[in-house]
Write a protein that holds these residues in place. Sequence first.
Motif, PDB file in Angstrom:
ATOM      1  N   LEU A 272      -4.655  -3.696  40.102  1.00  0.00           N
ATOM      2  CA  LEU A 272      -4.641  -3.372  38.685  1.00  0.00           C
ATOM      3  C   LEU A 272      -3.781  -2.140  38.405  1.00  0.00           C
ATOM      4  O   LEU A 272      -3.666  -1.234  39.231  1.00  0.00           O
ATOM      5  CB  LEU A 272      -6.057  -3.114  38.175  1.00  0.00           C
ATOM      6  N   MET A 273      -3.192  -2.108  37.219  1.00  0.00           N
ATOM      7  CA  MET A 273      -2.484  -0.924  36.740  1.00  0.00           C
ATOM      8  C   MET A 273      -3.037  -0.593  35.361  1.00  0.00           C
ATOM      9  O   MET A 273      -2.950  -1.390  34.431  1.00  0.00           O
ATOM     10  CB  MET A 273      -0.971  -1.174  36.662  1.00  0.00           C
ATOM     11  N   LEU A 274      -3.608   0.593  35.238  1.00  0.00           N
ATOM     12  CA  LEU A 274      -4.177   1.044  33.978  1.00  0.00           C
ATOM     13  C   LEU A 274      -3.253   2.095  33.384  1.00  0.00           C
ATOM     14  O   LEU A 274      -2.862   3.055  34.050  1.00  0.00           O
ATOM     15  CB  LEU A 274      -5.580   1.623  34.191  1.00  0.00           C
ATOM     16  N   ILE A 275      -2.875   1.916  32.117  1.00  0.00           N
ATOM     17  CA  ILE A 275      -1.918   2.805  31.461  1.00  0.00           C
ATOM     18  C   ILE A 275      -2.638   3.637  30.410  1.00  0.00           C
ATOM     19  O   ILE A 275      -3.338   3.102  29.547  1.00  0.00           O
ATOM     20  CB  ILE A 275      -0.789   1.994  30.805  1.00  0.00           C
ATOM     21  N   GLU A 276      -2.455   4.946  30.483  1.00  0.00           N
ATOM     22  CA  GLU A 276      -3.094   5.849  29.538  1.00  0.00           C
ATOM     23  C   GLU A 276      -2.071   6.797  28.929  1.00  0.00           C
ATOM     24  O   GLU A 276      -1.037   7.089  29.537  1.00  0.00           O
ATOM     25  CB  GLU A 276      -4.196   6.665  30.224  1.00  0.00           C
ATOM     26  N   LYS A 277      -2.351   7.265  27.745  1.00  0.00           N
ATOM     27  CA  LYS A 277      -1.486   8.231  27.092  1.00  0.00           C
ATOM     28  C   LYS A 277      -1.368   9.478  27.966  1.00  0.00           C
ATOM     29  O   LYS A 277      -2.352   9.971  28.502  1.00  0.00           O
ATOM     30  CB  LYS A 277      -2.050   8.597  25.717  1.00  0.00           C
ATOM     31  N   GLY A 278      -0.142   9.966  28.128  1.00  0.00           N
ATOM     32  CA  GLY A 278       0.092  11.137  28.971  1.00  0.00           C
ATOM     33  C   GLY A 278       0.562  10.790  30.368  1.00  0.00           C
ATOM     34  O   GLY A 278       1.070  11.659  31.091  1.00  0.00           O
TER      35      GLY A 278
END
Length: 435
Positions: A272-278
């Motif tokens: 999995l790849m989780l993308i978050e602001k910053g």
Amino acid sequence: MKPCTRRVLLLLFASLTACLMLTPLGSAAPPAPAVSGFPLDTGETSSDGFVWTAATFGGFNYPVNQHKSFVASENWSGERLQYVEKDGQNELGKNNPGNHVIGEGELVYSTRPFSSKYTLVSALELNSKTIPEKLGGMFYYKLAWFGKPYITIGNDSTQLTTLVISQASGEKKQLKTGESWDLGKNYSLTVNQVDVEGEKVWFSLCKNGEEIESGIVSSNGTVNDKTFVATADFGDMKDQLYFITYVDKVFTSATDSFAVFKYTWLIDKDDLMLIEKGDEYQGFEVTEASESEIVLKNSKSITLDIDKDKKTYFTDSWYFQTSDEGKGSISPEGYVIYPAADVIVEDKSISGPKENTTSAKEANITETISSSDPETSNKSASSTSLIQNEDNDSRDSDIPHDKMAIETSAKTPSFDVLAGILGVVLCHALLKRRY
């Protein structure tokens, strides 16, 4: 010189350059092929005109069946690269044609998800009323991320995983009792037992040799009877579909019993790849992260090298190339600029073990050459070499651009030389006619 005449000369020059690049000169190694974007002139392009989409930059993921949504001015899908002036200094464009500095946060990379039909749905021409209820819908969603397609988890662009396999509508896999099918990424499907009289098959889905799912499916009955679906909790989602297969038929030979599988689709629930602001990726910082769109901006200023043949990388694999100052521009200070990406040449003369033809495959780019010619470049990079079959035929042949390959074949030097000579003659004729 009239703009149209200059444009024609630019295209001819690019074509001639491409021909010369292909022409062998002694034992010197040819330059690395590349996919390139539509060229823009800083002397005549406004600051808000520096925009590249999948239709104008071959480095982006480009499923041809999604063309309309990818090029739409509103409610578009796919990837976009755009210059956005924010501080009024060092503006890129015709108001300041000689500027070659892109300030921090002024190069914006955006990507939005797009839908893709399950092969099972398109191949059997199912609709919302006839699909198996356990499928949950007719579509899944992809997100192009720096040129490579990922699968969104629960249609959320901030949660991504990779596709392991998607059998095309014309593909099938025949397995006998006890035989295993290597699906890729350490996943496998094993036929445990075939009941020909009962027209059923018992099989197991395994990862790293350990069973994670098991099912008994009938090859006779409705689509729902013949379809197996597996779900699991991963990412932040519950009961997410990650595996589909369809038992087309079972039969027996003189010595063995067989089952035939079609429309198999599998994503890697553990990768999995989780993308978050910053977050930062390849020199870009995530400034917006929502289910429907991811936006990133360059975290440092970019100084363009406007010397001939120089590359200014702005990601790990994408770079800008420019003409010399004043060359190809209506302004003595302007220059032509376009994004490009080198590709890896795969030597087909080296034989090796054959891949399972039903596994997810990297599509081959065919003869894509770096060029500032918008007609040649975009047709070869976007319409020919980067065409990916989607939706209607449900073949997932998206190109992971970090491992792009080119089909190489023997070139006839005389043909390339003739093409180059023809380009020179045409340029000379146009100049003579103009002046």
